[in-house]
Each structure stands twice: as structure tokens, then as C-alpha cells.
Design a protein around this motif. Structure first.
Motif, PDB file in Angstrom:
ATOM      1  N   PHE A 275      11.314  -2.602 -12.657  1.00 27.06           N
ATOM      2  CA  PHE A 275      12.075  -3.194 -11.470  1.00 27.06           C
ATOM      3  C   PHE A 275      12.025  -2.489 -10.168  1.00 27.06           C
ATOM      4  CE2 PHE A 275      14.799  -0.730 -14.041  1.00 27.06           C
ATOM      5  CZ  PHE A 275      15.972  -0.057 -13.006  1.00 27.06           C
ATOM      6  N   PHE A 276      12.426  -3.207  -9.156  1.00 25.42           N
ATOM      7  CA  PHE A 276      11.962  -2.646  -7.815  1.00 25.42           C
ATOM      8  C   PHE A 276      13.394  -2.963  -6.993  1.00 25.42           C
ATOM      9  CE2 PHE A 276       8.641  -5.057  -9.753  1.00 25.42           C
ATOM     10  CZ  PHE A 276       7.584  -4.167  -9.785  1.00 25.42           C
ATOM     11  N   TYR A 277      13.763  -1.802  -6.401  1.00 28.51           N
ATOM     12  CA  TYR A 277      14.743  -1.802  -5.042  1.00 28.51           C
ATOM     13  C   TYR A 277      14.142  -1.861  -3.673  1.00 28.51           C
ATOM     14  CZ  TYR A 277      17.742  -0.196  -8.870  1.00 28.51           C
ATOM     15  OH  TYR A 277      18.647   0.011  -9.988  1.00 28.51           O
ATOM     16  N   HIS A 278      14.593  -2.356  -2.741  1.00 28.78           N
ATOM     17  CA  HIS A 278      14.275  -2.487  -1.357  1.00 28.78           C
ATOM     18  C   HIS A 278      15.293  -2.334  -0.567  1.00 28.78           C
ATOM     19  CE1 HIS A 278      16.142  -6.344  -0.611  1.00 28.78           C
ATOM     20  NE2 HIS A 278      15.877  -6.745  -1.880  1.00 28.78           N
ATOM     21  N   SER A 279      15.041  -2.080   0.730  1.00 25.63           N
ATOM     22  CA  SER A 279      16.071  -1.975   1.655  1.00 25.63           C
ATOM     23  C   SER A 279      16.689  -3.130   2.102  1.00 25.63           C
ATOM     24  CB  SER A 279      15.623  -1.035   2.957  1.00 25.63           C
ATOM     25  OG  SER A 279      14.499  -1.680   3.659  1.00 25.63           O
ATOM     26  N   ARG A 280      17.425  -3.116   3.156  1.00 24.67           N
ATOM     27  CA  ARG A 280      17.915  -4.329   3.581  1.00 24.67           C
ATOM     28  C   ARG A 280      16.880  -5.097   4.488  1.00 24.67           C
ATOM     29  NH1 ARG A 280      23.352  -2.488   6.606  1.00 24.67           N
ATOM     30  NH2 ARG A 280      23.459  -1.682   4.620  1.00 24.67           N
ATOM     31  N   THR A 281      15.844  -4.547   4.989  1.00 21.16           N
ATOM     32  CA  THR A 281      14.736  -5.076   5.946  1.00 21.16           C
ATOM     33  C   THR A 281      13.952  -6.124   5.269  1.00 21.16           C
ATOM     34  OG1 THR A 281      12.978  -3.365   5.197  1.00 21.16           O
ATOM     35  CG2 THR A 281      14.780  -2.929   7.120  1.00 21.16           C
ATOM     36  N   GLU A 282      13.346  -7.204   5.930  1.00 17.77           N
ATOM     37  CA  GLU A 282      12.717  -8.292   5.345  1.00 17.77           C
ATOM     38  C   GLU A 282      11.456  -7.579   4.743  1.00 17.77           C
ATOM     39  OE1 GLU A 282      12.191 -11.992   3.928  1.00 17.77           O
ATOM     40  OE2 GLU A 282      13.975 -11.111   4.799  1.00 17.77           O
ATOM     41  N   ALA A 283      10.760  -6.605   5.533  1.00 20.63           N
ATOM     42  CA  ALA A 283       9.329  -6.130   5.190  1.00 20.63           C
ATOM     43  C   ALA A 283       9.647  -5.478   3.725  1.00 20.63           C
ATOM     44  CB  ALA A 283       8.823  -5.295   6.262  1.00 20.63           C
ATOM     45  N   SER A 284      10.572  -4.658   3.497  1.00 24.09           N
ATOM     46  CA  SER A 284      10.873  -4.067   2.343  1.00 24.09           C
ATOM     47  C   SER A 284      11.057  -4.984   1.230  1.00 24.09           C
ATOM     48  CB  SER A 284      11.881  -3.133   2.402  1.00 24.09           C
ATOM     49  OG  SER A 284      12.194  -2.328   1.173  1.00 24.09           O
ATOM     50  N   LYS A 285      12.085  -5.915   1.492  1.00 26.39           N
ATOM     51  CA  LYS A 285      12.180  -7.180   0.383  1.00 26.39           C
ATOM     52  C   LYS A 285      10.966  -8.012   0.032  1.00 26.39           C
ATOM     53  CE  LYS A 285      15.026 -11.232  -0.377  1.00 26.39           C
ATOM     54  NZ  LYS A 285      16.048 -12.113   0.436  1.00 26.39           N
ATOM     55  N   GLN A 286      10.055  -8.214   0.892  1.00 21.90           N
ATOM     56  CA  GLN A 286       8.569  -8.927   0.779  1.00 21.90           C
ATOM     57  C   GLN A 286       7.782  -8.048  -0.020  1.00 21.90           C
ATOM     58  OE1 GLN A 286       7.234 -10.133   4.359  1.00 21.90           O
ATOM     59  NE2 GLN A 286       8.588 -11.819   4.951  1.00 21.90           N
ATOM     60  N   LEU A 287       7.935  -6.687   0.212  1.00 25.53           N
ATOM     61  CA  LEU A 287       7.063  -5.955  -0.649  1.00 25.53           C
ATOM     62  C   LEU A 287       7.544  -5.878  -1.975  1.00 25.53           C
ATOM     63  CD1 LEU A 287       4.898  -3.757  -0.961  1.00 25.53           C
ATOM     64  CD2 LEU A 287       6.715  -2.224  -0.261  1.00 25.53           C
ATOM     65  N   ALA A 288       8.804  -5.761  -2.483  1.00 23.56           N
ATOM     66  CA  ALA A 288       9.137  -5.961  -3.593  1.00 23.56           C
ATOM     67  C   ALA A 288       8.832  -7.011  -4.284  1.00 23.56           C
ATOM     68  CB  ALA A 288      10.877  -5.527  -3.578  1.00 23.56           C
ATOM     69  N   GLN A 289       9.113  -8.086  -3.441  1.00 24.81           N
ATOM     70  CA  GLN A 289       8.888  -9.606  -4.254  1.00 24.81           C
ATOM     71  C   GLN A 289       7.387  -9.672  -4.435  1.00 24.81           C
ATOM     72  OE1 GLN A 289      10.667 -12.133  -1.183  1.00 24.81           O
ATOM     73  NE2 GLN A 289      12.561 -12.195  -2.201  1.00 24.81           N
ATOM     74  N   THR A 290       6.338  -9.255  -3.635  1.00 25.71           N
ATOM     75  CA  THR A 290       5.054  -9.242  -3.784  1.00 25.71           C
ATOM     76  C   THR A 290       4.818  -8.377  -4.946  1.00 25.71           C
ATOM     77  OG1 THR A 290       4.564  -9.701  -1.454  1.00 25.71           O
ATOM     78  CG2 THR A 290       2.777  -8.690  -3.103  1.00 25.71           C
TER      79      THR A 290
END
Length: 345
Positions: free
Chosen positions: A250-265
Motif C-alpha cells: 500500500f501507498f502513502y502520499h502527501s497532500r500534493t496532487e503530483a504525489s497523489k497521482q504517483l501513488a494512484q499510478t
């Protein structure tokens, strides 16, 4: 007589006759590496059709033809290991049509794997900071498997090295933050614990805040110095939960959109691999925003990865089998390639 000889010649195999049998516990990746054929997965599979079990694993008492080395690097493919049944590996990474054929050298990978070939430019222009969890005086989570003790920092480090090597083979610039000058990429099931790890040559502090600050400061200093157009920091950990709790990556990301997109990808990549190789099992790994120190204090876009539960006997197979450690590295590399391509569009 001439016609007969011609017919016999046409029946000869196109590849050389060199062959060998796998050693006990040896998968395709290790077999090819032993014969200096890491980049010949496709040729090996075509040459030995029908000689594998239903999961494409090697059969112990079978002879396997070994592809001949090619004189030019242009047609060399990427090594594609296959994992055992529990975590069946996908093909490693499909290189782009433009392959450089250049060689790289990284002693941290160990004497056998220090030299690598840059097989594509898929990640040319990308910079990665790969950080395995804990290390030095802190072994991290500790699991037990029979009479053996498993240490988080050792398995996270091995996977981090494999991921770094994959990224470099795709043309990326990679900084390996946690380093052990003795332990390269290892194929053992039980990885002995040590406290030799450093943070790029500096002693790792025992206190958590100092330890985490040291890593973030190193990454941020490198980032400010190099100013890469695209950069990602990847932190690799192994969780510790109840022995009965089996969990997927599983993956944690920051509040930035780029970090979220990386985790989702990254999650999408794992979903696709499980759908293909273990359709009945499925993939339940999650994506979540977390306010962790390293996520908040690191300048580059950050991804925090928990690779499984070190206490659970099923999850332990994900770590103690070297083919499975390689599979994790392969799949994460594919996810990072996809993120890079998405950001170039």
C-alpha cells in the motif's frame, strides 16, 4: 548427398547448443544471471517452449538451452524474471525501441551485478531518490519465520537496490540514500542483519527524529544542487502487524496532487499485474494521504511504500524469495516509468 546434408543443416537449431540444468531453488532470473544472460529473457523463453511448469518456473531436472551472446547491444531485451507461485512475477520492463547499449557501474549492487546495461531511454532526464527504511542501529520491524529472524531494514534495502538498478537500466539518474558497502543485491532467503548501513557515507543516528531529518536533508541538498526537471523520492518500508493479518502493498502520499497521482499510478500498476497473474486473488492495496515526517519535509514529490506485513507467514514469502523481491522492484519501476510518461505529456 548434397541435398541430404542441406536438409540436415536446416534441421539444426538456430541458437548454439550450450545448455545447463537449474540449481535447486533457482528461478529464471538467477539462471540467466549465472550464465551472463540477464537481458535474454525473451530469447530464453522462446528457445525453451514447453519446458516450464504452469507458472513458467524452471523444472529442476530439465536441460535448458542457453541463448548465445549477441555481438551488438541494439537487439538486447530486458531481463524478465518470473517469481514463484505466491507472488508470480510479471515480465520486468519492456524497453523502448531506442536502446543506448551503454554500460553503467554501481558497486553497491555487489560484484556480480555492479555492471549494468542501459537498455532504454524511458527514464532519461528523470531523477530518483531511493530510501530504504531504518538501517544502521535501527533494524526496523522484526519478524519470525520458524527459527529465523527477519529484519525489515535488510529486506527493504535489497528491494531498494533492485529498484535502483532497474531505474538506472532505463536511463534514470538514481541516488541511493541508505548504503551498505558490503551487502549488494542478495539472493538468500534469510538476510543477516548488520549495522553497517550509512546515509550516503554518514553514520545513521539512533534517535528517530535525527535519523529522518538526515535523510530529508540529504535529498533536499541534492535536489537544490541538481535542480532536476522531474524527480521523485521513494521510501520503502515493511509493516509490522498481527501475524494473522495478510496485507498487500500500500501507498502513502502527501497532500500534493503530483504525489497523489504517483501513488494512484503505482497502485494501478499493481492491480494490473495481479489481474493478469493472480486473477482469482485480486489486489487490495490502498492509497492514502498521510502526514509523515519524510513526506512533509522532502522537497521532491514523495511516495511512501509499505511492502507488506513482516509478521504474516504469507507476506513473508514476498520477502524471503529473491524472485519476489525482484518482482516488487520490477512493478514499482514500471509504475515510475508510467508516472514519468504521464508528466511529460
Amino acid at each position: 548427398m548434397i541435398v541430404l546434408l542441406a536438409g540436415l543443416l536446416l534441421c539444426l537449431p538456430l541458437y548454439g547448443q550450450e545448455k545447463d540444468r537449474p540449481k535447486n531453488g533457482e528461478g529464471i532470473y538467477r539462471f540467466l544471471r549465472r550464465h551472463n544472460r540477464e537481458a535474454y529473457y525473451k530469447e530464453f523463453m522462446e528457445l525453451n517452449k514447453g519446458k516450464f511448469d504452469k507458472n513458467n518456473n524452471l523444472l529442476l531436472h530439465h536441460d535448458y538451452l542457453i541463448p548465445p551472446l549477441k555481438e551488438t547491444a541494439d537487439s538486447v531485451g530486458t531481463a524478465k524474471p518470473v517469481a514463484p507461485k505466491e507472488e508470480t512475477t510479471a515480465p520486468a520492463i519492456t524497453p523502448s525501441t531506442t536502446q543506448t547499449g551503454k554500460k553503467g557501474h554501481e558497486p553497491l549492487f555487489g560484484s556480480e551485478l555492479a555492471e549494468y546495461e542501459i537498455v532504454s531511454s524511458d527514464l532519461k532526464g528523470a531523477t530518483f531518490y531511493i530510501v530504504s527504511g531504518h538501517g544502521g542501529p535501527d533494524p526496523g520491524a522484526i519478524g519470525k519465520m520458524g527459527s529465523h529472524v527477519l529484519h525489515e531494514d535488510e529486506y527493504a534495502y535489497d528491494i531498494a537496490l533492485r529498484l535502483a538498478r532497474n531505474l538506472m537500466m532505463q536511463g534514470a539518474k538514481v541516488h541511493i540514500l541508505i548504503q551498505d558497502v558490503k551487502d549488494g543485491i542478495r539472493n538468500d532467503r534469510i538476510l543477516p542483519v548488520s549495522d553497517r548501513e550509512t546515509c550516503m557515507g554518514e553514520t545513521i543516528p539512533l534517535k528517530q527524529f535525527a535519523r529522518l531529518s538526515q535523510r530529508c536533508d540529504k535529498i533536499n541538498a541534492l535536489h537544490k544542487q541538481e535542480k532536476p526537471a522531474y524527480s521523485r523520492a521513494v521510501f520503502l518500508h515493511i509493516d509490522s502487524r498481527s501475524i494473522h493479518k495478510r496485507i498487500d502493498v500500500f501507498f502513502y502520499h502527501s497532500r500534493t496532487e503530483a504525489s497523489k497521482q504517483l501513488a494512484q499510478t503505482m497502485r494501478k500498476t499493481f492491480v494490473e499485474k495481479y489481474r493478469k497473474h493472480q486473477p482469482a486473488r485480486g489486489f487490495t492495496g490502498t492509497v492514502e494521504e498521510r502526514s509523515l515526517y519524510v513526506i512533509n519535509q522532502t522537497i521532491p514529490v514523495t511516495l511512501f511504500v509499505e511492502l507488506g506485513n513482516l509478521q504474516n507467514s504469507y507476506d513473508q514469502q514476498r520477502f524471503v524469495l529473491d524472485n519476489n523481491r525482484q518482482a516488487l522492484a520490477n512493478w514499482m519501476c514500471e509504475g515510475l516509468i508510467m508516472d514519468y510518461k504521464n508528466n511529460k505529456q
